[in-house]
Write a protein that holds these residues in place. Sequence first.
Motif, PDB file in Angstrom:
ATOM      1  N   LYS B 143       0.842  -1.197   0.000  1.00  0.00           N
ATOM      2  CA  LYS B 143       0.000   0.000   0.000  1.00  0.00           C
ATOM      3  C   LYS B 143       0.874   1.244   0.000  1.00  0.00           C
ATOM      4  CE  LYS B 143      -3.363   0.606   3.195  1.00  0.00           C
ATOM      5  NZ  LYS B 143      -4.234   0.285   4.359  1.00  0.00           N
ATOM      6  N   ALA B 144       0.402   2.312  -0.664  1.00  0.00           N
ATOM      7  CA  ALA B 144       1.121   3.588  -0.640  1.00  0.00           C
ATOM      8  C   ALA B 144       0.993   4.213   0.747  1.00  0.00           C
ATOM      9  CB  ALA B 144       0.554   4.528  -1.696  1.00  0.00           C
ATOM     10  N   ASP B 145       1.847   5.193   1.049  1.00  0.00           N
ATOM     11  CA  ASP B 145       1.769   5.880   2.339  1.00  0.00           C
ATOM     12  C   ASP B 145       0.424   6.581   2.484  1.00  0.00           C
ATOM     13  OD1 ASP B 145       4.272   5.054   2.995  1.00  0.00           O
ATOM     14  OD2 ASP B 145       5.269   6.862   2.193  1.00  0.00           O
ATOM     15  N   PRO B 146      -0.071   6.699   3.730  1.00  0.00           N
ATOM     16  CA  PRO B 146      -1.367   7.356   3.920  1.00  0.00           C
ATOM     17  C   PRO B 146      -1.371   8.787   3.405  1.00  0.00           C
ATOM     18  CG  PRO B 146      -0.636   6.286   5.944  1.00  0.00           C
ATOM     19  CD  PRO B 146       0.505   6.212   4.990  1.00  0.00           C
ATOM     20  N   THR B 147      -2.439   9.162   2.740  1.00  0.00           N
ATOM     21  CA  THR B 147      -2.559  10.528   2.206  1.00  0.00           C
ATOM     22  C   THR B 147      -3.396  11.411   3.117  1.00  0.00           C
ATOM     23  OG1 THR B 147      -4.597  10.005   1.022  1.00  0.00           O
ATOM     24  CG2 THR B 147      -2.522   9.633  -0.156  1.00  0.00           C
ATOM     25  N   GLY B 148      -4.144  10.780   4.026  1.00  0.00           N
ATOM     26  CA  GLY B 148      -5.032  11.555   4.890  1.00  0.00           C
ATOM     27  C   GLY B 148      -6.344  11.920   4.226  1.00  0.00           C
ATOM     28  N   LYS B 149      -6.525  11.513   2.959  1.00  0.00           N
ATOM     29  CA  LYS B 149      -7.766  11.841   2.247  1.00  0.00           C
ATOM     30  C   LYS B 149      -8.791  10.733   2.480  1.00  0.00           C
ATOM     31  CE  LYS B 149      -5.990  15.458   0.127  1.00  0.00           C
ATOM     32  NZ  LYS B 149      -6.456  16.817   0.373  1.00  0.00           N
ATOM     33  N   LYS B 150     -10.061  11.149   2.528  1.00  0.00           N
ATOM     34  CA  LYS B 150     -11.125  10.188   2.816  1.00  0.00           C
ATOM     35  C   LYS B 150     -12.112  10.102   1.660  1.00  0.00           C
ATOM     36  CE  LYS B 150     -11.160  10.908   7.785  1.00  0.00           C
ATOM     37  NZ  LYS B 150     -11.881  11.552   8.879  1.00  0.00           N
ATOM     38  N   VAL B 151     -12.438   8.864   1.308  1.00  0.00           N
ATOM     39  CA  VAL B 151     -13.372   8.645   0.201  1.00  0.00           C
ATOM     40  C   VAL B 151     -14.532   7.792   0.694  1.00  0.00           C
ATOM     41  CG1 VAL B 151     -13.646   7.735  -2.133  1.00  0.00           C
ATOM     42  CG2 VAL B 151     -11.448   8.713  -1.432  1.00  0.00           C
ATOM     43  N   ALA B 152     -15.757   8.225   0.356  1.00  0.00           N
ATOM     44  CA  ALA B 152     -16.946   7.421   0.633  1.00  0.00           C
ATOM     45  C   ALA B 152     -17.385   6.739  -0.655  1.00  0.00           C
ATOM     46  CB  ALA B 152     -18.078   8.300   1.154  1.00  0.00           C
ATOM     47  N   VAL B 153     -17.621   5.445  -0.568  1.00  0.00           N
ATOM     48  CA  VAL B 153     -18.103   4.686  -1.717  1.00  0.00           C
ATOM     49  C   VAL B 153     -19.512   4.213  -1.381  1.00  0.00           C
ATOM     50  CG1 VAL B 153     -17.778   2.568  -3.051  1.00  0.00           C
ATOM     51  CG2 VAL B 153     -15.788   3.967  -2.430  1.00  0.00           C
ATOM     52  N   VAL B 154     -20.469   4.551  -2.230  1.00  0.00           N
ATOM     53  CA  VAL B 154     -21.854   4.181  -1.948  1.00  0.00           C
ATOM     54  C   VAL B 154     -22.218   2.966  -2.799  1.00  0.00           C
ATOM     55  CG1 VAL B 154     -24.240   4.960  -1.838  1.00  0.00           C
ATOM     56  CG2 VAL B 154     -22.370   6.586  -1.445  1.00  0.00           C
ATOM     57  N   GLY B 155     -22.425   1.841  -2.145  1.00  0.00           N
ATOM     58  CA  GLY B 155     -22.751   0.605  -2.853  1.00  0.00           C
ATOM     59  C   GLY B 155     -21.559  -0.330  -2.878  1.00  0.00           C
ATOM     60  N   ALA B 156     -21.723  -1.524  -2.290  1.00  0.00           N
ATOM     61  CA  ALA B 156     -20.620  -2.498  -2.227  1.00  0.00           C
ATOM     62  C   ALA B 156     -20.733  -3.537  -3.334  1.00  0.00           C
ATOM     63  CB  ALA B 156     -20.581  -3.166  -0.852  1.00  0.00           C
ATOM     64  N   GLY B 157     -21.098  -3.094  -4.526  1.00  0.00           N
ATOM     65  CA  GLY B 157     -21.130  -3.992  -5.683  1.00  0.00           C
ATOM     66  C   GLY B 157     -19.818  -3.926  -6.439  1.00  0.00           C
ATOM     67  N   PRO B 158     -19.780  -4.489  -7.644  1.00  0.00           N
ATOM     68  CA  PRO B 158     -18.525  -4.566  -8.396  1.00  0.00           C
ATOM     69  C   PRO B 158     -17.855  -3.209  -8.630  1.00  0.00           C
ATOM     70  CG  PRO B 158     -20.247  -5.841  -9.495  1.00  0.00           C
ATOM     71  CD  PRO B 158     -20.901  -5.159  -8.337  1.00  0.00           C
ATOM     72  N   ALA B 159     -18.632  -2.169  -8.946  1.00  0.00           N
ATOM     73  CA  ALA B 159     -18.025  -0.852  -9.194  1.00  0.00           C
ATOM     74  C   ALA B 159     -17.417  -0.307  -7.903  1.00  0.00           C
ATOM     75  CB  ALA B 159     -19.070   0.122  -9.746  1.00  0.00           C
ATOM     76  N   GLY B 160     -18.199  -0.325  -6.843  1.00  0.00           N
ATOM     77  CA  GLY B 160     -17.748   0.229  -5.572  1.00  0.00           C
ATOM     78  C   GLY B 160     -16.570  -0.528  -4.996  1.00  0.00           C
ATOM     79  N   LEU B 161     -16.606  -1.849  -5.083  1.00  0.00           N
ATOM     80  CA  LEU B 161     -15.496  -2.647  -4.549  1.00  0.00           C
ATOM     81  C   LEU B 161     -14.205  -2.356  -5.311  1.00  0.00           C
ATOM     82  CD1 LEU B 161     -17.323  -6.079  -3.990  1.00  0.00           C
ATOM     83  CD2 LEU B 161     -16.647  -4.449  -2.222  1.00  0.00           C
ATOM     84  N   THR B 162     -14.334  -2.131  -6.626  1.00  0.00           N
ATOM     85  CA  THR B 162     -13.155  -1.814  -7.426  1.00  0.00           C
ATOM     86  C   THR B 162     -12.570  -0.467  -7.021  1.00  0.00           C
ATOM     87  OG1 THR B 162     -14.011  -3.094  -9.270  1.00  0.00           O
ATOM     88  CG2 THR B 162     -12.314  -1.478  -9.792  1.00  0.00           C
ATOM     89  N   VAL B 163     -13.441   0.530  -6.883  1.00  0.00           N
ATOM     90  CA  VAL B 163     -12.975   1.858  -6.464  1.00  0.00           C
ATOM     91  C   VAL B 163     -12.279   1.746  -5.108  1.00  0.00           C
ATOM     92  CG1 VAL B 163     -13.758   4.145  -5.709  1.00  0.00           C
ATOM     93  CG2 VAL B 163     -14.715   3.126  -7.780  1.00  0.00           C
ATOM     94  N   ALA B 164     -12.909   1.024  -4.190  1.00  0.00           N
ATOM     95  CA  ALA B 164     -12.341   0.884  -2.846  1.00  0.00           C
ATOM     96  C   ALA B 164     -10.979   0.200  -2.906  1.00  0.00           C
ATOM     97  CB  ALA B 164     -13.299   0.102  -1.963  1.00  0.00           C
ATOM     98  N   GLY B 165     -10.900  -0.882  -3.687  1.00  0.00           N
ATOM     99  CA  GLY B 165      -9.652  -1.631  -3.799  1.00  0.00           C
ATOM    100  C   GLY B 165      -8.535  -0.786  -4.388  1.00  0.00           C
TER     101      GLY B 165
END
Lengths: 284, 472
Positions: B143-165
């Motif tokens: 994993k890269a070093d923490p950036t301190g930025k926060k992202v909310a992903v709405v929906g734990a389907g294929p699109a959301g899981l990919t963004v999260a990953g």
Amino acid sequence: MFEIVERQEMAQGTIISNWIKAPKIAAKAKPGQFVILRANEKGERIPLTMADTDPAKGLINIIYMVVGKSTALFKTLQVGQGYLDVIGPLGQPTHLEKVGKVICVGGGTGIAVLYPITRGLKQMGNYVYSVVGARSKDLLILEDQMKAASDELMICTDDGTYGHKGFVTDKLRETLEKHKDIALAVCIGPVPMMKFCCKVTKEFNVKTLVSLNPIMVDGTGMCGCCRVKVGGQMKFACVDGPEFEGHEVDWDELNLRLRSYVAEEKVSFDQFKGAHAPGCSCSR
Amino acid sequence: MTEEVKAPKKEKIPRQKMPEQEPKVRARNFEEVPHGYTPELAQKEAERCIQCKDPRCKQGCPVEIEIPQFIAKIKEGDFEGAIRKLWEKNSLPAVCGRVCPQEVQCEGLCIIGKKDEPVAIGNLERFAADHQRLHGRDVLPPKADPTGKKVAVVGAGPAGLTVAGDLILKGHEVTIFEALHGPGGVLLYGIPEFRLPKAIVAQECNFLERMGVKIEVNSVIGRSETVDELLERFDAVFLGVGAGLPVFLKIPGEHFIGVYSANEYLTRSNLMKAYEFPAYDTPIVKGKNVATFGGGNVAMDGARTALRLGADHSYIIYRRSHDELPARSAEVHHAEEEGVEFLLLTNPLRFLGDDATGRLTGVECLRQELGEPDASGRRRPVPIPGSEFVVDIDTAVISIGSGSNPLLTKSTPGLSLNKWGYIVADPKTGKTMKPRVWAGGDIVTGSATVILAMGAGRMASNSIHDYLTYGW
């Protein structure tokens, strides 16, 4: 887990009240909205309209009647235990506004759904007549709360053990005859009760809100299980409702669809009762 | 010219088949149909890849997996190397290996496929992921070093899981909000156990959690919290909520008991495990004669689920012909092998039922024939007058696509929607008209495939990363 912090048995143990820790839901919920609950990993998703909330303490109140396996399972949950999942608030809130005089009619556990709406209507400055009914005095719930939330409260029991002997429709008709300026009726209870209340209010041409309780799965408009016919159109109770204009509802269709799983429900309930015998939980 | 010196001609290896359950047996159970490659079979199949310098297969992959490179690792027996290669571009390889339409993507472009059957890229991807899950060391990608930025992903389907990953690897904090009680979206509620075991979905989600992604289930964004409220707590929001609205046939009788949307039928069976009723509490009508309306992958899932729930007859009723079936060919083939009966060029007119019990008893249909091609290039089905006939059924599963669920979009001011209610988003970046909000997957395109949603997630995650890093 969503913990039960207070639990009360009502109506001789046939109706249960739970105050549940769910701060996010409590902060958002409005009268008329519901939650979906699941007791455990194998459980069904059961929709129940909230009877009350306490945002300051982060609590929501549900009141349900034990009618099958899932609600019997809910009944076994004691203070300190809880639900695996609680999802909400779901559905449209009641549109509360000042219209002048209103009448609120509730039957059975429908009174629990009616109560926050009644209170809301009174807070808006309406003059509130309420009619609540049960089969018998022992089965009547939330009398004190409804009394506080109404300007005039009328009580009916089927067997005459308390208040007027007869159905809520009798008092509804009587009140509408006496007060021609009632502008809104809210009727919540079993399907036959709502159906016949709507017949009465239709005669007086009084706009009537009802809250429907069809079978649901996801509660977010995704599956279409809760479809009801309203004004000839297919509506989803979970997102378009649960409240609808009562004169437009196809009651017979709703009644049939509520019976979709009667056979399966019996299998499931019998198995549950078998596993929990002897010592029926009612006697606790 | 040195090329003239020919190497001894290699023996041609045929495409290796995955062992699978017998059709008659599997049609009555919910276990996965193919068993997957053994290491020996996988290595043999991997040898078929000729390691093109400019691989066309990769161009066919919406998430641009380095296909020849991961196959080379399998060939060498470096299975951990293979999964690491896959993880660089795909956080859900066990899923994609099973449900991607490879025949029109990577495998459709494979050069070997010109003269022979293409390299079984999907099977190999599945092998690498399964081998890691069952036998691999407990490794995580760096994993890269923490950036301190926060992202909310709405929906734990294929699109959301990919963004999260993707974004967790790049050092951002990621929280996924899921409306249902478990993560996975369509992978969990839609695709059946026999095609995608739920343990695998759970494993892929668990992998993301071990990487640091937070998953909040039971969170119906639009109700429990709005997008605007998320924007107060997060630097960026990705909307991957899926299409999520059932489409009915709009013919008389859809209220009869036994008529289901595919969403409901599959959700009951998959998410709620109604096939294990009464051990699980959620019931489902276990029809003896079931008709599924539609010809896509979801319809095949419905028809095959019906067989496993004990149907004597499971029909697909589709208004066009076999050639136009939109499902993956493998799904149609599996359905046919298992005994699903196809009533093609057939259009339903109305459901018939018992008015006293409210139960479905049949469907009246009209036969059709193919006429001239329509705007989509497919020959338009034309009704044959007077050809009405009735199919006796007690269960109907309506699987003719889905619409846009308005629950989130209606509660989010500033989003631009198209006339069908889908979110307008830049096709290259996933940016919506609302600042700091991205969207991708079925809520943008309308119902499509798992991998296309993942592709949209990949593009959005790149754009979100750019925004969080450079401010644009």
